[in-house]
Enzyme design. Structure first.
Site, PDB file in Angstrom:
ATOM      1  CG  HIS A 161     -23.607  -3.398  26.836  1.00 37.41           C
ATOM      2  ND1 HIS A 161     -23.850  -4.548  26.114  1.00 37.41           N
ATOM      3  CD2 HIS A 161     -22.801  -2.637  26.033  1.00 37.41           C
ATOM      4  CE1 HIS A 161     -23.222  -4.491  24.962  1.00 37.41           C
ATOM      5  NE2 HIS A 161     -22.577  -3.344  24.870  1.00 37.41           N
ATOM      6  CG  HIS A 178      -5.261   8.867   5.619  1.00 36.89           C
ATOM      7  ND1 HIS A 178      -5.332   8.623   6.962  1.00 36.89           N
ATOM      8  CD2 HIS A 178      -4.763   7.727   5.056  1.00 36.89           C
ATOM      9  CE1 HIS A 178      -4.913   7.394   7.203  1.00 36.89           C
ATOM     10  NE2 HIS A 178      -4.542   6.814   6.070  1.00 36.89           N
ATOM     11  CG  HIS A 198     -20.958   1.417  24.578  1.00 32.53           C
ATOM     12  ND1 HIS A 198     -19.955   0.694  25.178  1.00 32.53           N
ATOM     13  CD2 HIS A 198     -21.665   0.531  23.826  1.00 32.53           C
ATOM     14  CE1 HIS A 198     -20.045  -0.571  24.789  1.00 32.53           C
ATOM     15  NE2 HIS A 198     -21.069  -0.689  23.965  1.00 32.53           N
ATOM     16  CD  GLU A 217      -4.192   3.295   8.129  1.00 29.04           C
ATOM     17  OE1 GLU A 217      -4.335   4.139   7.225  1.00 29.04           O
ATOM     18  OE2 GLU A 217      -3.385   2.360   8.048  1.00 29.04           O
ATOM     19  CG  HIS A 231     -26.015  -2.474  22.240  1.00 29.45           C
ATOM     20  ND1 HIS A 231     -25.831  -1.229  22.778  1.00 29.45           N
ATOM     21  CD2 HIS A 231     -24.778  -3.014  22.158  1.00 29.45           C
ATOM     22  CE1 HIS A 231     -24.537  -1.022  22.990  1.00 29.45           C
ATOM     23  NE2 HIS A 231     -23.871  -2.094  22.631  1.00 29.45           N
ATOM     24  CD  GLU A 267      -7.379   3.172   1.873  1.00 25.83           C
ATOM     25  OE1 GLU A 267      -7.608   3.713   2.962  1.00 25.83           O
ATOM     26  OE2 GLU A 267      -6.231   2.870   1.493  1.00 25.83           O
ATOM     27  CG  HIS A 295       0.439   5.311   7.165  1.00 24.76           C
ATOM     28  ND1 HIS A 295      -0.154   6.534   7.393  1.00 24.76           N
ATOM     29  CD2 HIS A 295      -0.512   4.538   6.609  1.00 24.76           C
ATOM     30  CE1 HIS A 295      -1.423   6.488   6.999  1.00 24.76           C
ATOM     31  NE2 HIS A 295      -1.661   5.297   6.509  1.00 24.76           N
ATOM     32  NE  ARG A 326      -3.663   2.565   0.713  1.00 19.43           N
ATOM     33  CZ  ARG A 326      -3.456   3.797   0.243  1.00 19.43           C
ATOM     34  NH1 ARG A 326      -2.408   4.057  -0.528  1.00 19.43           N
ATOM     35  NH2 ARG A 326      -4.308   4.765   0.542  1.00 19.43           N
ATOM     36  CD  GLU A 386     -20.727  -1.718  20.356  1.00 16.49           C
ATOM     37  OE1 GLU A 386     -21.282  -1.338  21.417  1.00 16.49           O
ATOM     38  OE2 GLU A 386     -20.569  -2.912  20.078  1.00 16.49           O
ATOM     39  CG  HIS A 393      -1.324   6.349   2.155  1.00 12.29           C
ATOM     40  ND1 HIS A 393      -0.794   5.107   2.381  1.00 12.29           N
ATOM     41  CD2 HIS A 393      -2.408   6.434   2.975  1.00 12.29           C
ATOM     42  CE1 HIS A 393      -1.519   4.457   3.281  1.00 12.29           C
ATOM     43  NE2 HIS A 393      -2.509   5.249   3.670  1.00 12.29           N
TER      44      HIS A 393
END
Ligand code: MN
Ligand code: MN
Length: 408
Positions: free
Chosen positions: A300, A123, A302, A127, A346, A189, A166, A118, A307, A121
């Site tokens: 539960h 961004h 968050h 990531e 959820h 991407e 990277h 890859r 999520e 590059h």
């Protein structure tokens, strides 16, 4: 009615339609064709229909009767995403364009063949990555000119902060496959800062001046359309790729998530990776959850953010409660992405016969969840009884400790 009884009745009511609807393919499997009906509700689907997809979505075709209201779609499968094929591998993505509700997180699934690179590059988004298969060599530098080179394998993570340049390369014997997670749902991407692209759009004399060489020595640069993910020789041992005299980054960009000691219950495990164990990962926190057959990631929510989920192995269904009487259930298998909007209650139930393994991912520096069971155990019992009419058996089943995975 319990789930086993419900499914048995569905099979029984569907059986009457098998003779009229059975296709050649289904006659071979001898499985009844699922029908969008439960006792007293719904009816058969004479078609046209896609039975393969209906089988994958039992809780869409025959939702639990507790589902209600209009919740947006909370699932998208990488199997439904466009695959970009290049000479050194392939990539596909699930962004806000595919899963509209996920405004703050996007995901990419990438394969690099052995030696496949890859290209260099960077961004705007940070990531985060989880290695699903094989091994890769990753490289980066930070703004202070400190460098990073590491080899990563299955269950390892990396995190490259926003703007950090990277590269990723597949190693022997068969390259790698990994999941990338970006802290921006609008990430693309196909729209990163590629080095070859910048060179192509810079005058030759400027490039020559920049590197202090004659323009003729920069006359044969690669065309960006030939790079992005391209073939190369598998590199030697990592020591051969170490840069002499380089200062390493002060906080490592990689982490061995699967090697973390999990918190264990009778029916599963949880490994949590956030800045408490992986300090550089300031915008992404994650949990790797394993649930044995019949077990369930308990009810539960968050308290910090949405999520985003990636399903690695097994089969699941997730019920999401959105307040105001709204609830919806979705089914998942390997390669699917799930989503739970901020603060919605959820559960995730293993509906298969093998271990369910998935990642819970958050745009946050820390992991946090609130357990329904623990909340009730830590609330004055008389209040709980007056509120929910629980009998002594239910009251005795509440536990002050958190058990994220409950048995079947
Ligand atoms: Mn990248
Ligand atoms: Mn959750």
């Amino acid at each position: 009615m319990d789930e086993v009884t419900r499914r048995a009745m569905l099979a029984a009511t569907a059986a009457g339609s098998v003779l009229t609807l059975a296709s050649a393919a289904n006659a071979q499997t001898a499985e009844p064709i699922p029908q969008p009906q439960r006792p007293g509700h719904g009816g058969t689907d004479p078609g046209p229909r896609n039975v393969v997809r209906d089988r994958q979505n039992p809780d869409l075709l025959v939702p639990p009767s507790t589902d209600h209201g209009t919740l947006p779609n909370l699932r998208f499968s990488f199997a439904d995403a466009h695959v970009r094929q290049e000479t050194g591998g392939w990539t596909r993505q699930i962004t806000v364009r595919e899963l509209g509700i996920s405004k703050e997180i996007a995901g990419v699934n990438m394969r690099l063949n052995a030696g496949g690179i890859r290209e260099l590059h960077w961004h705007k988004a940070a990531e985060w990555a989880y290695m699903l298969y094989g091994t890769a060599r990753i490289t980066a530098i930070d703004a202070q000119g400190r460098n990073f080179v590491d080899d990563v394998g299955v269950g390892d993570l990396w995190y490259f902060p926003s703007g950090v340049p990277h590269s990723i390369q597949g190693l022997s014997p068969d390259g790698c496959e990994f999941l990338l997670v970006f802290d921006d749902g609008d990430f693309d991407e196909d729209n990163t800062f590629l080095l070859s692209d910048w060179f192509k759009h810079t005058p030759n004399d400027v490039l020559a001046k920049n590197f202090g060489v004659p323009g003729t020595s920069l006359a044969h640069l690669p065309d960006p359309s030939e790079l992005y993910i391209f073939n190369a020789k598998v590199p030697g041992p990592i020591d051969s790729d170490k840069i002499a005299g380089a200062t390493p980054v002060p906080q490592t960009f990689s982490h061995k998530m699967l090697a973390q000691q999990p918190s264990k219950t009778k029916s599963g495990t949880v490994r949590i990776t956030d800045t408490s164990v992986f300090p550089v990962s300031k915008t992404i926190a994650a949990a790797l959850v394993e649930v044995e057959p019949g077990g369930m990631r308990e009810m539960h929510w968050h308290p910090n953010t949405d999520e985003w989920q990636y399903y690695i192995d097994g089969q699941a269904r997730m019920g999401v409660f959105a307040a105001s009487g709204q609830a919806r259930t979705f089914d998942f298998q390997a390669g699917d992405v799930g989503f739970v909007p901020f603060a919605m209650g959820h559960y995730v139930e293993n509906t298969g016969t093998t271990t369910l393994r998935f990642l819970e991912i958050f745009k946050s520096s820390y992991y946090a969840d609130v357990s329904l069971n623990q909340w009730l155990a830590l609330t004055p019992p008389e209040l709980v009884k007056a509120h929910l009419k629980f009998d002594d058996q239910v009251m005795a089943a509440l536990h002050k400790e958190k058990f994220p995975i409950v048995p079947g």
